[in-house]
Design a protein around this motif. Structure first.
Motif, PDB file in Angstrom:
ATOM      1  N   ASP A  75      49.063  32.073  37.281  1.00 23.81           N
ATOM      2  CA  ASP A  75      48.966  31.781  38.707  1.00 23.81           C
ATOM      3  C   ASP A  75      47.684  32.388  39.253  1.00 23.81           C
ATOM      4  N   GLN A  77      46.780  33.072  42.074  1.00 25.77           N
ATOM      5  CA  GLN A  77      46.993  34.022  43.171  1.00 25.77           C
ATOM      6  C   GLN A  77      47.528  35.371  42.686  1.00 25.77           C
ATOM      7  N   SER A 123      46.872  36.072  36.199  1.00 21.48           N
ATOM      8  CA  SER A 123      45.792  35.151  36.472  1.00 21.48           C
ATOM      9  C   SER A 123      44.709  35.345  35.419  1.00 21.48           C
ATOM     10  N   LYS A 126      39.897  34.756  39.182  1.00 22.34           N
ATOM     11  CA  LYS A 126      40.023  34.343  40.572  1.00 22.34           C
ATOM     12  C   LYS A 126      39.469  32.920  40.764  1.00 22.34           C
TER      13      LYS A 126
END
Length: 156
Positions: A75, A77, A123, A126
Motif C-alpha cells: 500500500d 500510503q 510500501s 512513496k
C-alpha cells in the motif's frame, strides 16, 4: 516458506511474466517458494462505483486466502521499508508462519476490508509504480532479501 503474490490484473505483457519468472527461478531450491496468482480486476460498469468494484475485487482476494496465510498488503500510503527491513520480516515469517500472502492491488487500489484484516501493510516507495512492474520489483526484493539472509553478496 511459501509466499503467494496475489496480483490483481491478468493478461500481462510477456516481459512482466518473464521478469517475475527470473526471480522465481533464482529462488528454486531455496527455503522460499514464490508463487504468482493473477486475479481478475472488476469490470467497470456505467452504473457501478469504484467502491463497488473494490469490494468485488476484495471477494476475489479473500477466496484465495486460507486461515494459515499471513496477509501482507502493499500500500503506497503505508510505511516504506528497506530491503534489509524486508529481510528481517522474512526471517520472522519463516520462524512464525509457513504461508505468506502478499496483495498487489489493481488500478483503483485495495479495498479497505482487505487492509483491515492485513497483518502487515508496507510500501515499496512513496512513488506510485505501474502494477505490472510491482510484480517484478517485489519478486526481486524477495530474492534480494533472501540473499541477505543467506549472507550472499548479491545485495552489495
Amino acid at each position: 516458506m511459501k509466499i503467494k503474490l496475489l496480483a490483481l490484473g491478468e493478461k500481462m505483457p510477456n516481459w512482466v511474466q518473464e521478469g517475475f519468472d527470473e526471480y522465481q527461478k533464482r529462488l528454486t531450491g531455496s527455503s522460499i517458494q514464490l508463487q504468482l496468482v493473477e486475479l481478475p480486476i472488476a469490470k467497470p460498469t456505467k452504473t457501478g462505483s469504484i467502491d463497488g468494484w473494490l469490494a468485488q475485487e476484495a471477494k476475489t482476494v479473500l477466496s484465495k486466502l486460507n486461515d494459515q496465510d499471513h496477509l501482507v498488503v502493499l500500500d503506497v500510503q503505508s510505511q516504506p521499508i528497506s530491503t534489509k527491513e524486508l529481510a528481517t520480516r522474512m526471517k520472522n515469517w519463516q520462524q512464525n508462519t509457513p504461508n505468506v500472502a502478499i496483495v498487489i492491488g489493481g488500478p483503483d487500489g485495495i479495498d479497505e476490508s482487505i487492509k483491515r484484516i492485513a497483518r502487515e501493510k508496507i510500501s515499496l516507495s512513496k512513488m506510485t509504480f505501474p502494477h505490472p512492474i510491482v510484480r517484478i520489483i517485489f519478486a526481486e526484493q524477495i530474492y534480494r532479501a533472501w540473499t541477505i539472509l543467506q549472507g550472499h553478496p548479491y545485495h552489495k
